[in-house]
Design a protein around this motif. Structure first.
Motif, short mmCIF file in Angstrom:
data_model
loop_
_atom_site.label_atom_id
_atom_site.label_comp_id
_atom_site.label_asym_id
_atom_site.label_seq_id
_atom_site.Cartn_x
_atom_site.Cartn_y
_atom_site.Cartn_z
N ARG A 59 -11.12 13.34 77.12
CA ARG A 59 -12.58 13.39 76.94
C ARG A 59 -12.97 14.49 75.96
O ARG A 59 -13.88 14.32 75.14
CB ARG A 59 -13.27 13.59 78.29
CG ARG A 59 -13.32 12.34 79.15
CD ARG A 59 -14.28 12.49 80.32
NE ARG A 59 -13.78 13.42 81.31
CZ ARG A 59 -13.03 13.08 82.36
NH1 ARG A 59 -12.69 11.81 82.54
NH2 ARG A 59 -12.64 13.97 83.23
N GLN B 1 -12.27 13.26 72.48
CA GLN B 1 -13.28 12.30 72.04
C GLN B 1 -14.59 13.00 71.71
O GLN B 1 -15.23 12.70 70.69
CB GLN B 1 -13.52 11.25 73.12
CG GLN B 1 -14.47 10.13 72.68
CD GLN B 1 -14.77 9.14 73.79
OE1 GLN B 1 -14.55 9.43 74.96
NE2 GLN B 1 -15.26 7.97 73.43
N ASN C 177 -12.29 5.64 73.86
CA ASN C 177 -12.52 6.24 75.17
C ASN C 177 -11.29 6.00 76.05
O ASN C 177 -11.30 5.20 76.98
CB ASN C 177 -13.77 5.62 75.81
CG ASN C 177 -14.13 6.27 77.14
OD1 ASN C 177 -13.57 7.30 77.50
ND2 ASN C 177 -15.03 5.65 77.87
N SER D 271 -11.17 6.58 80.14
CA SER D 271 -11.62 5.54 81.07
C SER D 271 -10.57 4.48 81.31
O SER D 271 -10.67 3.69 82.25
CB SER D 271 -12.91 4.89 80.55
OG SER D 271 -12.65 4.20 79.33
#
Length: 298
Positions: free
Chosen positions: A189, A192, A200, A203
């Motif tokens: 995360r 990103q 992503n 996830s």
């Protein structure tokens, strides 16, 4: 893979990771013994964990001595040799299952820069000190894996890369795997959010199929806890302290870190209440003692 393919790759990685020449010589001596064993027993140099364990048993009586408790610590270290060979056969990396302080991970300048930025972000994240420690060390191991796999820039990381890393954790406890998954998700995360990775990926990463019952949990019965409490000598200040700490853990379910951080200001004596900010979650918690006498009777 043959022993030569495995050991050639491993030696390069040991050199790249600045292992002591004496340590490398030790590994090479053991590799030659295993290679000779394979040719004698099987007529080829194909290696897998089963053959490695067979070598340890024939050469050192490993399993027999382990079962009767006579296996020396020096011999236990030989299991590391076999595990290292098997890990490379499966993953083509030098896994950090056994790395020691004398052989710390040294990230190359590219990944070291990313790691520094991530650590700075962690320091201002509001996470607990223990969580930051886990995320710091796990992210370093993950980037070491990426470096060994020749993945650069970090934007080239994909789901297969992440799953490949997680497969190196085979044999670890459920809790360790869970910590790694959480840490990798958090790190991805961050990548990103800083624009270093576009997908992503966090996830898409899920917990591998690891049984929570892979290790028998340590559970104490009420009777055992009563015996523990009765064994505490409450005639001294230290004994009274220990007794109180055990009661708070058993009856109130407080974490060790929260018990250690308690101060007199956390206690509302008249209302039999403890109020605190939890060390791990930073969330407020208030607990009231209702007079349960099942364990200690006090």
């Amino acid at each position: 893979m043959t022993m030569k393919e495995i050991t050639d790759g491993l030696k390069n990685l040991l050199l790249d990771n600045h292992y002591n020449p004496v340590t490398i010589q030790f590994y090479e001596r053991e590799w030659k013994k295993i290679q000779s064993f394979l040719m004698t027993e099987y007529g080829d140099e194909g290696f897998d964990m089963e053959r490695g364990l067979a070598y340890l048993e024939k050469q050192y009586g490993f399993q027999t001595k382990y079962n009767d408790g006579t296996l020396s610590q020096q011999r236990v270290q030989l299991l590391r040799v076999v595990h290292m060979l098997e890990d490379y056969r499966l993953h083509q990396v030098l896994t950090r299952r056994y790395y020691a302080s004398k052989n710390p991970i040294r990230l190359n300048p590219y990944y070291a820069g990313i790691h520094t930025g991530y650590c700075n972000a962690l320091s201002s994240s509001g996470l607990s000190k223990s969580t930051i420690g886990h995320y710091t060390s796990i992210s370093m191991v993950f980037m070491d894996y990426l470096s060994q796999k020749g993945i650069r820039p970090v934007s080239a990381v994909c789901l297969d890369t992440c799953n490949g890393y997680l497969r190196t954790l085979a044999g670890y406890s459920f809790k360790t795997v869970e910590q790694n998954v959480c840490a990798i998700r958090h790190f991805l995360r961050y990548l990103q959010e800083t624009g270093m990775v576009f997908a992503n990926l966090a996830s898409e990463i899920h917990m591998p199929a690891v049984s929570k019952k892979s290790k028998i949990p340590s559970v104490w019965t009420t009777e055992e806890l009563q015996e523990l409490l009765h064994a505490v000598d409450r005639s001294s200040p230290i004994g009274k302290r220990d007794y109180a700490m055990i009661l708070m853990a058993c009856i109130l379910g407080l974490r060790v870190s929260d018990i250690k951080n308690l101060r007199f200001g956390n206690f509302d004596w008249s209302n039999k209440k403890i109020s605190m900010i939890q060390h791990k979650t930073h969330k407020p918690l208030s607990l009231t003692y209702t007079g349960c006498r099942r364990l200690g009777g006090h």
